[in-house]
Design an enzyme around this catalytic site. Structure first.
Site, PDB file in Angstrom:
ATOM      1  N   ARG A 150     -18.109 -31.366 -39.292  1.00 33.33           N
ATOM      2  CA  ARG A 150     -17.357 -30.629 -38.271  1.00 33.33           C
ATOM      3  C   ARG A 150     -16.947 -29.231 -38.763  1.00 33.33           C
ATOM      4  NH1 ARG A 150     -12.341 -33.394 -35.328  1.00 33.33           N
ATOM      5  NH2 ARG A 150     -11.441 -33.570 -37.421  1.00 33.33           N
ATOM      6  N   ARG A 183     -11.995 -28.008 -41.547  1.00 31.04           N
ATOM      7  CA  ARG A 183     -10.602 -28.414 -41.739  1.00 31.04           C
ATOM      8  C   ARG A 183     -10.421 -28.999 -43.126  1.00 31.04           C
ATOM      9  NH1 ARG A 183      -8.777 -31.854 -36.612  1.00 31.04           N
ATOM     10  NH2 ARG A 183      -7.723 -32.968 -38.296  1.00 31.04           N
TER      11      ARG A 183
HETATM   12  P1  AMP Z   1      -5.694 -34.647 -35.823  1.00 26.85           P
HETATM   13  O1  AMP Z   1      -6.078 -33.230 -35.572  1.00 26.85           O
HETATM   14  O2  AMP Z   1      -5.277 -35.356 -34.571  1.00 26.85           O
HETATM   15  O3  AMP Z   1      -6.733 -35.399 -36.594  1.00 26.85           O
HETATM   16  O4  AMP Z   1      -4.384 -34.606 -36.736  1.00 26.85           O
HETATM   17  C1  AMP Z   1      -4.399 -33.998 -38.012  1.00 26.85           C
HETATM   18  C2  AMP Z   1      -3.218 -34.491 -38.822  1.00 26.85           C
HETATM   19  O5  AMP Z   1      -1.994 -34.124 -38.162  1.00 26.85           O
HETATM   20  C3  AMP Z   1      -3.145 -35.995 -38.991  1.00 26.85           C
HETATM   21  O6  AMP Z   1      -3.958 -36.456 -40.066  1.00 26.85           O
HETATM   22  C4  AMP Z   1      -1.655 -36.176 -39.254  1.00 26.85           C
HETATM   23  O7  AMP Z   1      -1.313 -35.786 -40.566  1.00 26.85           O
HETATM   24  C5  AMP Z   1      -1.031 -35.153 -38.309  1.00 26.85           C
HETATM   25  N1  AMP Z   1      -0.787 -35.735 -36.965  1.00 26.85           N
HETATM   26  C6  AMP Z   1      -1.398 -35.392 -35.805  1.00 26.85           C
HETATM   27  N2  AMP Z   1      -0.907 -36.111 -34.778  1.00 26.85           N
HETATM   28  C7  AMP Z   1       0.024 -36.933 -35.306  1.00 26.85           C
HETATM   29  C8  AMP Z   1       0.867 -37.938 -34.752  1.00 26.85           C
HETATM   30  N3  AMP Z   1       0.830 -38.250 -33.452  1.00 26.85           N
HETATM   31  N4  AMP Z   1       1.713 -38.577 -35.604  1.00 26.85           N
HETATM   32  C9  AMP Z   1       1.768 -38.284 -36.906  1.00 26.85           C
HETATM   33  N5  AMP Z   1       0.984 -37.364 -37.488  1.00 26.85           N
HETATM   34  C10 AMP Z   1       0.119 -36.682 -36.704  1.00 26.85           C
END
Ligand code: AMP
Length: 248
Positions: A150, A183
């Site tokens: 990605r 990322r």
């Molecule tokens: P994502 O882009 O959704 O994969 O989120 C990236 C990172 O942000 C995750 O690995 C968590 O560390 C944090 N994160 C995102 N959404 C949440 C959530 N709903 N609760 C807790 N941590 C979150």
């Protein structure tokens, strides 16, 4: 919103779409699908990961608290995330509904969201009500391929995959030519932790929403267009997408 212009572009405009939740492991395609559904139904995508990354980039207090936790692939504490999402959902553009991508991710967040959507601390009646929950399921090996491949454009947010959806010119965005970025938490070392967090903390929500009769399973191994079509059909089947002549 310019409703007429939106209708001309063929976007479904309804008085109410309501809350939509996308559930799925990291790499399942939630971000890509959420953007498409947001466009099609003219509602905002609310991505907790994107809001957290913005906070980290801006160096806010929340960003400082979340930075290290995110770098390890762990979940940010529920109370911080709930407050952050609540603030976003109270904004005016969420009035007809919204699509949540990456939230809720724990049973505590799901319970908080239930109360929020019951209108206990959310005055916007149009966007209240039980959510439509879409689970996107993807084969494990495909997940790893997607996550390690990605790349995204830091300028326009478009998402690519160097294996399956590469840009026309290596590592540069097709839309604006910006160098694409990977990322930090898509690195293999962190990936394992993120996938573990999903299995332990988020997977139980699938059964929670299934029992409430709000869950639709979509096969995320299919082509992205087919996945979008299935999600859109599911939203319509829950009555979230009726073209409404009473729109004013
Ligand atoms: P994502 O882009 O959704 O994969 O989120 C990236 C990172 O942000 C995750 O690995 C968590 O560390 C944090 N994160 C995102 N959404 C949440 C959530 N709903 N609760 C807790 N941590 C979150």
């Amino acid at each position: 919103m310019d409703v007429q212009a939106t209708e001309k572009r063929g976007v479904a405009v309804s008085r109410k779409v309501g809350p939509i939740i996308l559930l799925g492991s990291p790499g399942a395609g939630k971000g890509t699908q959420a953007k498409r559904i947001a466009e099609r139904f003219a509602i905002p995508q609310v991505s907790s990961g994107d809001i957290l990354r913005e906070n980290v980039a801006r160096g806010t207090e929340l960003g400082r608290k979340a930075k290290e936790i995110m770098a390890r692939g762990e979940l940010v504490p529920d109370d911080l995330v709930n407050v952050m999402v609540g603030e976003r959902l109270r904004e005016e553009d969420c009035g007809r509904g919204f699509i949540l991508d990456g939230f809720p991710r724990t049973p505590v967040q799901a319970a908080w969201l239930d109360r929020f959507l019951e209108g206990k601390f959310f005055e916007n009646q149009e966007a209240c009500g039980p959510p439509i929950v879409i689970q996107i399921d993807v084969d494990y090996n495909k997940l790893v391929e997607r996550l390690t491949g990605r790349r995204s454009c830091p300028t326009c947010g478009r998402i690519y995959n160097i294996h399956t959806q590469p840009p026309r010119v290596d590592e540069l965005c097709d839309c604006d030519g910006s160098p694409l970025v990977m990322r930090n938490d898509d690195r293999r070392e962190v990936l394992a932790e993120r996938l573990k967090a999903y299995e332990l903390q988020t997977r139980p929500l699938v059964e929670y929403y299934r029992k409430l009769g709000r869950l639709v399973d979509v096969n995320g191994d299919l082509e992205p267009d087919e996945v979008t079509a299935q999600i859109a059909a599911a939203i319509q089947s829950f009555g979230g997408h009726v073209k409404d002549s009473t729109w004013t």
